[in-house]
Write a protein that holds these residues in place. Structure first.
Motif, PDB file in Angstrom:
ATOM      1  N   SER A  83      81.666  97.437  56.283  1.00  0.00           N
ATOM      2  CA  SER A  83      82.537  96.352  55.805  1.00  0.00           C
ATOM      3  C   SER A  83      82.345  95.117  56.692  1.00  0.00           C
ATOM      4  N   PHE A  84      82.844  93.975  56.226  1.00  0.00           N
ATOM      5  CA  PHE A  84      82.754  92.767  57.052  1.00  0.00           C
ATOM      6  C   PHE A  84      83.599  92.919  58.320  1.00  0.00           C
ATOM      7  N   ASP A  85      84.691  93.714  58.255  1.00  0.00           N
ATOM      8  CA  ASP A  85      85.489  93.957  59.466  1.00  0.00           C
ATOM      9  C   ASP A  85      84.648  94.652  60.530  1.00  0.00           C
ATOM     10  N   SER A  86      83.872  95.657  60.096  1.00  0.00           N
ATOM     11  CA  SER A  86      83.014  96.360  61.063  1.00  0.00           C
ATOM     12  C   SER A  86      81.970  95.402  61.627  1.00  0.00           C
ATOM     13  N   ASP A 129      83.548  95.520  50.548  1.00  0.00           N
ATOM     14  CA  ASP A 129      84.937  95.300  50.901  1.00  0.00           C
ATOM     15  C   ASP A 129      85.780  95.817  49.770  1.00  0.00           C
ATOM     16  N   SER A 130      87.106  95.774  49.927  1.00  0.00           N
ATOM     17  CA  SER A 130      87.991  96.510  49.014  1.00  0.00           C
ATOM     18  C   SER A 130      87.564  96.478  47.545  1.00  0.00           C
ATOM     19  N   GLU A 137      81.673  90.569  67.912  1.00  0.00           N
ATOM     20  CA  GLU A 137      82.480  90.179  69.075  1.00  0.00           C
ATOM     21  C   GLU A 137      81.806  90.539  70.395  1.00  0.00           C
ATOM     22  N   ASN A 170      82.239  92.207  62.022  1.00  0.00           N
ATOM     23  CA  ASN A 170      82.904  91.307  62.981  1.00  0.00           C
ATOM     24  C   ASN A 170      83.171  91.998  64.309  1.00  0.00           C
ATOM     25  N   GLU A 171      83.507  93.283  64.231  1.00  0.00           N
ATOM     26  CA  GLU A 171      83.750  94.052  65.465  1.00  0.00           C
ATOM     27  C   GLU A 171      82.488  94.059  66.346  1.00  0.00           C
TER      28      GLU A 171
END
Ligand SMILES: NC(=O)C1=CN([C@@H]2O[C@H](COP(=O)(O)OP(=O)(O)OC[C@H]3O[C@@H](n4cnc5c(N)ncnc54)[C@H](OP(=O)(O)O)[C@@H]3O)[C@@H](O)[C@H]2O)C=CC1
Ligand SMILES: O=C(CO)COP(=O)(O)O
Ligand SMILES: [Zn+2]
Length: 347
Positions: free
Chosen positions: A71-74, A132-133, A80, A76-77
């Motif tokens: 996912s885009f969250d992963s 994503d969702s 960082e 971004n993690e």
């Protein structure tokens, strides 16, 4: 500039125990010493731990990120912890590799791909499949500077992963039919060399299906090389077109309906049976080839309900609508979906 860029990996290492040479390989390539190692829960023990030992021998500094989804969250993690002076190493299945690929691309960092299973053809392609969702996207990223494939780890991976990789390759048969169709009807750009390479990769599997056995290094090598050449077809095309058509849309739709559905390749394999039937092609050959490599051919074997299959069929055309396929703009009606799924024995 009007020249089109084709990206390939600079170096590919494949062999038993090559994971223990990661430090030496990264050192010889003069990669940055700050490593962001992206992995998953299972693959951490199997492949990341020996990789870390090897990197430490060569004085690399290592940050570790475990990801569970592409996912885009992963992404971004991982970003960082990444700078343009980092080397990102993706160690695991397709999801981990896609996350490492996109994060390293966004941060202009080096990317090393270390597949632990022959389950998908994204290990050296420059595209990343991110979900994503409610959306499944194929994002432009970059090819790895190096691919390190430990054939011992890959051969000892759960048998289902090898079957899924074979099925992901068999799906190239309908992906190419869709690509040709889109070229004829919509003037989509088409590359006959990418299409030939994609079909050759699929044929290597169907020609050798009876001899592909889990646990055998020879089988792992054959499948991984076919996955590499399919990935190269994606590189030449500059998009996942040669390896992803209506059957992949069906698989992505299934992921959105049922998060606990099958492996990517398994779903694409079933999608290929269905779409080959729509094309009036030899869908029995697809089904029998999938059976021969141990991949599921029915909803029950995939572990999803008949209703999930029907819903995925009726939704498939809404996935990436800009990618024209046999599904057209309106896709399947519910009645047509039932007819095809019953006729092919999928439900
Ligand atoms: N970019 C591209 O061009 C392409 C991308 N893809 C994408 O790849 C993904 C599918 O990849 P796939 O590998 O099937 O799925 P996953 O990445 O989800 O991996 C499946 C499972 O296998 C486990 N695993 C991997 N290797 C081993 C091993 N050696 N031993 C034990 N377990 C192992 C993983 O563990 P862990 O928990 O450690 O992760 C994970 O639980 C999809 O998201 C798909 O869209 C597919 C084709 C092309
Ligand atoms: O899975 C792929 C090829 O096997 C390509 O992925 P997409 O369907 O996400 O473009
Ligand atoms: Zn695929």
């Amino acid at each position: 500039m009007c020249a089109r860029k084709i990206q390939m990996p600079r170096e590919v290492y494949i062999g038993p125990g090559v994971v223990h040479e990661t430090g030496e390989i990264c050192s010889s390539l003069k990669l940055f010493k700050d490593i962001v190692l992206v992995t998953g829960n299972n693959t951490y023990d199997i492949a990341a731990k020996p990789t870390i030992s090897s990197l430490e021998e060569y004085d690399f500094n290592i940050d570790i990120v475990k990801v569970h989804e592409a996912s885009f969250d992963s992404v971004n993690e991982v970003k960082e912890l990444t700078t343009e002076n980092s080397t990102v190493i993706g160690i695991g299945g397709g999801k981990v590799i896609d996350v490492a690929k996109l994060a390293s691309f966004d941060e202009n960092a080096y990317f090393v791909s270390m597949p632990t299973a022959a389950s998908h053809d994204g290990m050296l392609s420059p595209q990343a499949s991110i979900k994503d969702s409610k959306k499944a996207t194929s994002v432009k990223a970059h090819a790895p500077i190096a691919v390190i494939g430990d054939s011992e780890i890959i051969a000892n991976a759960p048998p289902r992963l090898l079957s899924a990789g074979c099925a992901d390759l068999i799906s190239n048969f309908t992906a190419i039919k869709d690509w040709k169709l889109a070229h004829r009807l919509k003037h989509d750009s088409y590359s006959s060399s990418a299409a030939s390479l994609s079909l050759m990769s699929a044929k290597l599997i169907t020609d050798n299906a009876e001899n592909i056995k889990p646990g055998l290094e020879e089988s792992a090598r054959l499948v991984i090389k076919s996955l590499f050449s399919s990935g190269m077809a994606i590189s030449i095309a500059g998009s996942s077109r040669p390896a992803s058509g209506s059957e992949h849309k069906f698989s992505h739709a299934l992921d959105l309906i049922n998060e606990k559905s099958g492996l990517h390749g398994e779903q694409c394999g079933i999608g290929t049976i269905l779409m080959m039937n729509v094309y009036g092609g030899d869908w029995e050959f697809i089904r029998d080839s999938l059976k021969a490599v141990g991949a599921p051919t029915t909803a029950k074997e995939l572990g999803v309900s008949d209703d999930d299959i029907i819903e995925a069929l009726t939704l498939a055309h809404t996935i990436r609508p800009e990618r024209y396929t046999i599904l057209g703009d309106n896709g399947f009606s519910k009645d047509a979906a039932y007819e095809i799924a019953i006729k092919t024995g999928v439900i």
